[in-house]
Design an enzyme around this catalytic site. Structure first.
Site, PDB file in Angstrom:
ATOM      1  N   CYS A  93       3.517  -4.822   6.648  1.00 56.32           N
ATOM      2  CA  CYS A  93       3.073  -4.537   5.283  1.00 56.32           C
ATOM      3  C   CYS A  93       4.248  -4.064   4.437  1.00 56.32           C
ATOM      4  O   CYS A  93       5.333  -3.799   4.935  1.00 56.32           O
ATOM      5  CB  CYS A  93       1.981  -3.468   5.283  1.00 56.32           C
ATOM      6  SG  CYS A  93       0.389  -4.066   5.889  1.00 56.32           S
ATOM      7  N   HIS A 128       0.824  -1.216   0.000  1.00 57.52           N
ATOM      8  CA  HIS A 128       0.000   0.000   0.000  1.00 57.52           C
ATOM      9  C   HIS A 128       0.854   1.260   0.000  1.00 57.52           C
ATOM     10  O   HIS A 128       2.056   1.215   0.270  1.00 57.52           O
ATOM     11  CB  HIS A 128      -0.949   0.018   1.198  1.00 57.52           C
ATOM     12  CG  HIS A 128      -0.272  -0.032   2.527  1.00 57.52           C
ATOM     13  ND1 HIS A 128       0.341   1.059   3.105  1.00 57.52           N
ATOM     14  CD2 HIS A 128      -0.104  -1.064   3.406  1.00 57.52           C
ATOM     15  CE1 HIS A 128       0.841   0.714   4.291  1.00 57.52           C
ATOM     16  NE2 HIS A 128       0.593  -0.572   4.491  1.00 57.52           N
TER      17      HIS A 128
END
Length: 195
Positions: free
Chosen positions: A170, A154
């Site tokens: 992440c 992301h």
């Protein structure tokens, strides 16, 4: 309370990897020839379906090196789009077969919050979403592509520490880079995370 050690799914669809089974340990072993579940990030789940991550580890999870190398070889011989995340170099590369299409510095999981090595696929995509966890609540996270449970690729607007581990697991990119990748990849695009 009824505790179950649950292993995270890793989908095997390559012609060279015909392993298809489900392995779940619940005070015993059951096998289903539809999936192979391999432990990449152990999660303890109670009978109500809630989960808590296991304790933090000072070393990253081990990488199934030969397995990942075989996947990369297969993907490079195909014309498929796939994403490679190199944890050692903190670099993401978007590939079509053996042709690199895009490359960018990333920020992956920091010590204790490692990004798990393995072969995954983009599960869901969100143009923006909120992310919450212990000690953080980030609204409007841009260009999110979940590839393994709560692990995602992301955009990151709250730091500029790309090229070094800084996340809770992440794979973070600058927002403009995440936007490009979000438009290029689709659900099902392979994601290979390696040391």
């Amino acid at each position: 309370m009824n505790w179950t050690r649950k292993f995270s799914p890793l989908w095997i669809q390559s012609p060279r990897h015909k392993l298809l089974a489900t392995i779940t340990i619940v005070a015993g072993l059951s096998v289903n020839p539809a999936l192979l579940e391999i432990e990449t990030a152990a999660v303890w789940a109670d009978s109500q379906g809630t989960s808590e991550p296991t304790e933090h580890h000072s070393t990253p999870p081990s990488e199934p090196t030969e397995f990942i190398a075989a996947w990369i070889a297969d993907l490079q011989q195909s014309n498929q789009r796939w994403i490679q995340v190199d944890l050692s170099d903190q670099r993401l590369t978007a590939w079509e077969g053996d042709t690199p299409m895009y490359s960018a510095r990333v920020s992956t999981g920091r010590e204790g919050d490692w990004t798990p090595p393995g072969v995954y696929a983009v599960e869901t995509k969100y143009r923006t979403t909120s992310m919450q966890g212990e000690g953080y609540n980030i609204p409007d996270v841009p260009y999110v592509m979940y590839f393994f449970g709560s692990y995602a690729i992301h955009g990151v607007y709250w730091h500029n520490n790309f090229g070094a581990p800084a996340s809770r697991g992440c794979v973070g990119l600058e927002p403009a880079q995440a936007e490009w990748l979000f438009g290029w990849a689709s659900e099902g695009t392979r994601v290979v995370v390696q040391q």
